[in-house]
Design a protein around this motif. Sequence first.
Motif, PDB file in Angstrom:
ATOM      1  N   LEU A  58      50.772  18.896  74.202  1.00  0.00           N
ATOM      2  CA  LEU A  58      50.824  19.936  73.184  1.00  0.00           C
ATOM      3  C   LEU A  58      49.604  19.931  72.279  1.00  0.00           C
ATOM      4  O   LEU A  58      49.401  20.868  71.531  1.00  0.00           O
ATOM      5  N   GLY A  59      48.793  18.872  72.331  1.00  0.00           N
ATOM      6  CA  GLY A  59      47.698  18.768  71.382  1.00  0.00           C
ATOM      7  C   GLY A  59      48.179  18.063  70.122  1.00  0.00           C
ATOM      8  O   GLY A  59      49.373  18.084  69.786  1.00  0.00           O
ATOM      9  N   SER A 114      63.468   8.017  75.805  1.00  0.00           N
ATOM     10  CA  SER A 114      62.220   7.343  76.166  1.00  0.00           C
ATOM     11  C   SER A 114      61.935   7.473  77.656  1.00  0.00           C
ATOM     12  O   SER A 114      60.785   7.649  78.068  1.00  0.00           O
ATOM     13  N   GLN A 115      62.974   7.397  78.488  1.00  0.00           N
ATOM     14  CA  GLN A 115      62.791   7.582  79.930  1.00  0.00           C
ATOM     15  C   GLN A 115      62.357   9.012  80.247  1.00  0.00           C
ATOM     16  O   GLN A 115      61.489   9.235  81.100  1.00  0.00           O
ATOM     17  N   ALA A 116      62.961   9.980  79.545  1.00  0.00           N
ATOM     18  CA  ALA A 116      62.586  11.378  79.760  1.00  0.00           C
ATOM     19  C   ALA A 116      61.135  11.621  79.347  1.00  0.00           C
ATOM     20  O   ALA A 116      60.396  12.338  80.034  1.00  0.00           O
ATOM     21  N   LEU A 117      60.722  11.016  78.244  1.00  0.00           N
ATOM     22  CA  LEU A 117      59.339  11.159  77.802  1.00  0.00           C
ATOM     23  C   LEU A 117      58.377  10.525  78.801  1.00  0.00           C
ATOM     24  O   LEU A 117      57.303  11.074  79.079  1.00  0.00           O
ATOM     25  N   ALA A 118      58.758   9.367  79.343  1.00  0.00           N
ATOM     26  CA  ALA A 118      57.883   8.671  80.291  1.00  0.00           C
ATOM     27  C   ALA A 118      57.665   9.486  81.553  1.00  0.00           C
ATOM     28  O   ALA A 118      56.607   9.395  82.183  1.00  0.00           O
ATOM     29  N   PHE A 124      52.992  13.023  76.557  1.00  0.00           N
ATOM     30  CA  PHE A 124      53.255  12.194  75.381  1.00  0.00           C
ATOM     31  C   PHE A 124      52.464  10.900  75.518  1.00  0.00           C
ATOM     32  O   PHE A 124      52.569  10.223  76.541  1.00  0.00           O
ATOM     33  N   PRO A 125      51.675  10.521  74.512  1.00  0.00           N
ATOM     34  CA  PRO A 125      50.886   9.283  74.595  1.00  0.00           C
ATOM     35  C   PRO A 125      51.790   8.056  74.735  1.00  0.00           C
ATOM     36  O   PRO A 125      52.969   8.078  74.375  1.00  0.00           O
ATOM     37  N   ARG A 129      55.682   7.062  73.191  1.00  0.00           N
ATOM     38  CA  ARG A 129      56.836   6.621  73.970  1.00  0.00           C
ATOM     39  C   ARG A 129      57.312   5.245  73.531  1.00  0.00           C
ATOM     40  O   ARG A 129      58.517   4.969  73.502  1.00  0.00           O
ATOM     41  N   THR A 130      56.372   4.359  73.159  1.00  0.00           N
ATOM     42  CA  THR A 130      56.743   3.016  72.714  1.00  0.00           C
ATOM     43  C   THR A 130      57.556   3.063  71.429  1.00  0.00           C
ATOM     44  O   THR A 130      58.555   2.354  71.272  1.00  0.00           O
ATOM     45  N   ILE A 131      57.137   3.921  70.507  1.00  0.00           N
ATOM     46  CA  ILE A 131      57.847   4.031  69.232  1.00  0.00           C
ATOM     47  C   ILE A 131      59.242   4.613  69.432  1.00  0.00           C
ATOM     48  O   ILE A 131      60.230   4.151  68.844  1.00  0.00           O
ATOM     49  N   VAL A 132      59.359   5.629  70.283  1.00  0.00           N
ATOM     50  CA  VAL A 132      60.675   6.226  70.557  1.00  0.00           C
ATOM     51  C   VAL A 132      61.603   5.206  71.211  1.00  0.00           C
ATOM     52  O   VAL A 132      62.785   5.101  70.863  1.00  0.00           O
ATOM     53  N   ALA A 133      61.068   4.433  72.164  1.00  0.00           N
ATOM     54  CA  ALA A 133      61.880   3.403  72.814  1.00  0.00           C
ATOM     55  C   ALA A 133      62.359   2.362  71.804  1.00  0.00           C
ATOM     56  O   ALA A 133      63.513   1.902  71.862  1.00  0.00           O
TER      57      ALA A 133
END
Length: 400
Positions: A58-59, A114-118, A124-125, A129-133
């Motif tokens: 998304l930027g 977090s799995q969906a983001l991965a 997503f950087p 993803r680490t912070i969401v997990a």
Amino acid sequence: MTAFRYVATSQDGENKRGMIEADTQRHARTLLRDQGLWVSEIGEIATGTTSLGRSRGLGGQRLSVWTRQFATLLDASLTIEQALAVLIEQSEDEREKQLAGALRSEILAGSSLSQALARQGKAFPELYRTIVAAGEESGRAATVMQRLADYLESRAALASKVALAFVYPAVVMAVSVLVIVGLLTWVVPQMVTVFQSAKTELPFLTRAMLWASAAVRQWGWLILLLLIAAGVGSWQALKQEAIRRKFDAWCLRVPLFGRFVRAGNTARLASTLAILVGSGVPLLKALQAAVGVISNLPLREAVQESARQVREGVPLSRSLAPSKLFPPVLIHLIASGEATGRLEYMLDKAAAQQSQELENRVATFTSLLGPMMVLAMGIVVLLIVLAILLPVFEMNQLVK
């Protein structure tokens, strides 16, 4: 349910694009037909590593806004699936709709956020993803998302301030170059050739300016091509790690620019560690994730070495100090945080201090750079005017 992207025509002939959720593609066509839409194209928004995730996200600015909206919906006690549904409905950007739809499909299929983001690749950087997990593991997803939104907004704001500060000097430089090129290619030849017919030797400054004018008119295109080639060649050369390391090390040694690089990277490192540690991420994992936000190779390698020492039980402040690449205030604040058990708070303080220092230095530098460039342009224009007027003075002396 699965998300489908469609192109359809309404009863009044208007083309519409959008997304709809249904069990199957046939079900999606039925739902759209019930809405009075005739489907011309329809396709499933694929989960996993989508083409969107492969190419672009998304930027920075849009990602921070999207994260803030998502965090606000979670804070309002909506489930992740409900929050994503609201984002799909209210978004006017097609990429955001596709991304939220793919995430929602993964959530409905039983994946965690977090799995969906991965599975969205580079959309997503890794830090995101680490912070969401970490938020999911600690059971504070809404709170962590709010902190993540704050972090992204502060980074975007700092980058925007630095970029805007250099807009005025860049405009002045561009205008100065155009004015000087215009004088050399049009004004100087027309004015000075008048005196060449006088059969007298022209002053050195006038002859030098005529030579420069001829060079710009005859070889200007070649000079421009060489400059472009040099820029492209330098850009390609910096992609080689050895050359990039030497260049980055040189940047740190430059008296003024080195402070900008050091302060900017230090602010990103401290703010990243603060949010990771505050979200419950172990310090070693936080250091490994924070490496990605550092753009300068020597500083990045210093953090990697620090992570290796932390793995062996060395405190963070002592592992960062030997490199002597980071500001002493960062080392002292981290040591104080480790001693008092308030590492997150001290990292926040260090990030704020370095960000403020960077803003102050950039503001001072750009406030001086503009007048200096105007002065330089004035000197060049003065030389051109003198080159035109000196033959006039000499002709007057001859007449007398």
